[in-house]
Design a protein around this motif. Sequence first.
Motif, PDB file in Angstrom:
ATOM      1  N   VAL A   1      59.893  -5.669 -43.380  1.00  0.00           N
ATOM      2  CA  VAL A   1      59.265  -5.145 -42.170  1.00  0.00           C
ATOM      3  C   VAL A   1      58.458  -3.901 -42.515  1.00  0.00           C
ATOM      4  N   ALA A   2      57.220  -3.850 -42.017  1.00  0.00           N
ATOM      5  CA  ALA A   2      56.380  -2.666 -42.178  1.00  0.00           C
ATOM      6  C   ALA A   2      56.428  -1.854 -40.890  1.00  0.00           C
ATOM      7  N   VAL A   3      56.677  -0.564 -41.027  1.00  0.00           N
ATOM      8  CA  VAL A   3      56.646   0.347 -39.887  1.00  0.00           C
ATOM      9  C   VAL A   3      55.233   0.915 -39.821  1.00  0.00           C
ATOM     10  N   LEU A   4      54.595   0.807 -38.665  1.00  0.00           N
ATOM     11  CA  LEU A   4      53.197   1.188 -38.502  1.00  0.00           C
ATOM     12  C   LEU A   4      53.046   2.479 -37.712  1.00  0.00           C
ATOM     13  N   THR A   5      52.037   3.273 -38.089  1.00  0.00           N
ATOM     14  CA  THR A   5      51.661   4.421 -37.262  1.00  0.00           C
ATOM     15  C   THR A   5      50.445   4.087 -36.417  1.00  0.00           C
ATOM     16  N   ASP A   6      49.772   2.988 -36.769  1.00  0.00           N
ATOM     17  CA  ASP A   6      48.633   2.529 -35.980  1.00  0.00           C
ATOM     18  C   ASP A   6      48.473   1.032 -36.201  1.00  0.00           C
ATOM     19  N   GLY A   7      48.147   0.342 -35.143  1.00  0.00           N
ATOM     20  CA  GLY A   7      47.952  -1.101 -35.244  1.00  0.00           C
ATOM     21  C   GLY A   7      47.869  -1.731 -33.883  1.00  0.00           C
ATOM     22  N   PRO A   8      47.874  -3.048 -33.845  1.00  0.00           N
ATOM     23  CA  PRO A   8      47.809  -3.735 -32.551  1.00  0.00           C
ATOM     24  C   PRO A   8      49.055  -3.441 -31.714  1.00  0.00           C
ATOM     25  N   PRO A   9      48.940  -3.513 -30.417  1.00  0.00           N
ATOM     26  CA  PRO A   9      50.094  -3.210 -29.556  1.00  0.00           C
ATOM     27  C   PRO A   9      51.231  -4.221 -29.714  1.00  0.00           C
ATOM     28  N   ALA A  10      52.417  -3.798 -29.337  1.00  0.00           N
ATOM     29  CA  ALA A  10      53.580  -4.687 -29.355  1.00  0.00           C
ATOM     30  C   ALA A  10      53.255  -5.949 -28.558  1.00  0.00           C
ATOM     31  N   GLY A  11      53.709  -7.070 -29.077  1.00  0.00           N
ATOM     32  CA  GLY A  11      53.449  -8.353 -28.428  1.00  0.00           C
ATOM     33  C   GLY A  11      52.242  -9.080 -28.981  1.00  0.00           C
ATOM     34  N   THR A  12      51.427  -8.399 -29.790  1.00  0.00           N
ATOM     35  CA  THR A  12      50.258  -9.039 -30.394  1.00  0.00           C
ATOM     36  C   THR A  12      50.713 -10.036 -31.447  1.00  0.00           C
ATOM     37  N   VAL A  13      50.147 -11.225 -31.406  1.00  0.00           N
ATOM     38  CA  VAL A  13      50.465 -12.261 -32.385  1.00  0.00           C
ATOM     39  C   VAL A  13      49.644 -11.998 -33.644  1.00  0.00           C
ATOM     40  N   VAL A  14      50.326 -12.002 -34.810  1.00  0.00           N
ATOM     41  CA  VAL A  14      49.657 -11.803 -36.095  1.00  0.00           C
ATOM     42  C   VAL A  14      49.996 -12.961 -37.032  1.00  0.00           C
TER      43      VAL A  14
END
Length: 157
Positions: A127-140
């Motif tokens: 698991v990568a912990v992000l400080t910036d990225g797509p909002p929770a719930g975004t499918v990747v």
Amino acid sequence: MRHELHTFAAGQQGRGFHHWLIVTAFTALSATGCAQAPQGAPSEGEPAAIAEVPGTDLHRLTLTDHAIERVGIATAVIAVDPKTGKLTAPYGAILYDSSGKAWVYTNPEPRVYVRQAITVQRINGDVAVLTDGPPAGTVVVTTGAEELLGTEFDTAE
């Protein structure tokens, strides 16, 4: 302008064959169905359509169902760590470009994929912990992102 990107898949080995896979998978695919294609859909006989995202250097990739199946695209969802409140992403979803910038491919609607920059704070196992990225719930995309990158930058030439 041609961008130099390398397909370094985080936490996954044996990905060097993906350029070969891009060539064989995408050139061998054909569009499915006879119904009129929706706007932005690949033209008949093409596995993918690429459109610029206005105001960015990013692209919107639309794949046929057959291309998605052949590439084996799998997805997961951006989550929030309940203890820290930080965004998390599967480590296998992360791609790095030649300058070390981290990216994921989002899946905003069926058959559509768009690359998005992320900032990784740290890695905890898978698991990568992000400080910036797509909002929770975004499918990747967790499997097949390298092929999407190859399609976006036409590395099969």
